[in-house]
Design an enzyme around this catalytic site. Structure first.
Site, mmCIF file in Angstrom:
data_model
loop_
_atom_site.group_PDB
_atom_site.id
_atom_site.type_symbol
_atom_site.label_atom_id
_atom_site.label_comp_id
_atom_site.label_asym_id
_atom_site.label_seq_id
_atom_site.Cartn_x
_atom_site.Cartn_y
_atom_site.Cartn_z
ATOM 1 N N SER A 81 32.042 35.468 40.446
ATOM 2 C CA SER A 81 33.147 36.329 39.849
ATOM 3 C C SER A 81 32.924 37.473 40.885
ATOM 4 O O SER A 81 31.769 37.633 41.177
ATOM 5 C CB SER A 81 33.136 36.582 38.534
ATOM 6 O OG SER A 81 34.064 37.582 38.113
ATOM 7 N N HIS A 82 34.091 38.297 41.139
ATOM 8 C CA HIS A 82 33.903 39.348 41.833
ATOM 9 C C HIS A 82 33.163 40.517 40.794
ATOM 10 O O HIS A 82 32.711 41.415 41.695
ATOM 11 C CB HIS A 82 35.307 39.944 42.181
ATOM 12 C CG HIS A 82 36.107 39.108 43.238
ATOM 13 N ND1 HIS A 82 36.448 38.065 43.237
ATOM 14 C CD2 HIS A 82 36.166 39.490 44.535
ATOM 15 C CE1 HIS A 82 37.014 37.564 44.258
ATOM 16 N NE2 HIS A 82 36.692 38.240 45.003
#
Length: 131
Positions: free
Chosen positions: A8-9
């Site tokens: 995930s960012h």
């Protein structure tokens, strides 16, 4: 057991999804977050993902689940880095919703699912109705 890496960012999102999956599949110790950048900011990093894959791998392969956009590109770059550095890990990226796919993959992996069945379970979660 098939390992699982969450890309995930956001570190918080990756860690939270891992926490949820670990709760649902408590025997699985190879659910590893690879979110955010080293300084805690938003982003993805192929080296961080590669290291998470190596940590998650127990010899049965690894499924990567990712959130949006460049997280897929970073995951693909990590796979290339693994090969370039001589690591022999069977790793695939799932085309699946990151939360539902992770939970499904974790439960399938704990049930001694193969890499193919864990990937399939994650990807089939796309069609799950919530209501």
């Amino acid at each position: 057991m098939v390992g699982i890496v969450i890309v995930s960012h956001s570190w918080k999102i990756a860690e939270g999804i891992c926490d949820l999956a670990r709760e649902m599949a408590q025997e699985h110790h190879g659910i590893i977050p690879a979110g955010g950048l080293d300084d805690g900011s938003i982003g993805t990093d192929a080296t961080r993902i590669m290291n998470a894959v190596l940590e998650a791998d127990s010899g049965d392969g690894v499924v990567i689940l990712a959130d949006i956009g460049s997280s897929i590109m970073s995951a693909e770059t990590a796979i290339e880095l693994l090969a370039d550095e001589g690591h022999e890990v069977n790793v695939v990226v799932a085309d699946a919703p990151i939360v539902e796919g992770t939970v499904c993959a974790a439960v399938e992996a704990v049930g001694n699912g193969s890499l193919d069945s864990v990937l399939k379970c994650a990807e089939e979660s796309r069609g799950a109705n919530k209501l």
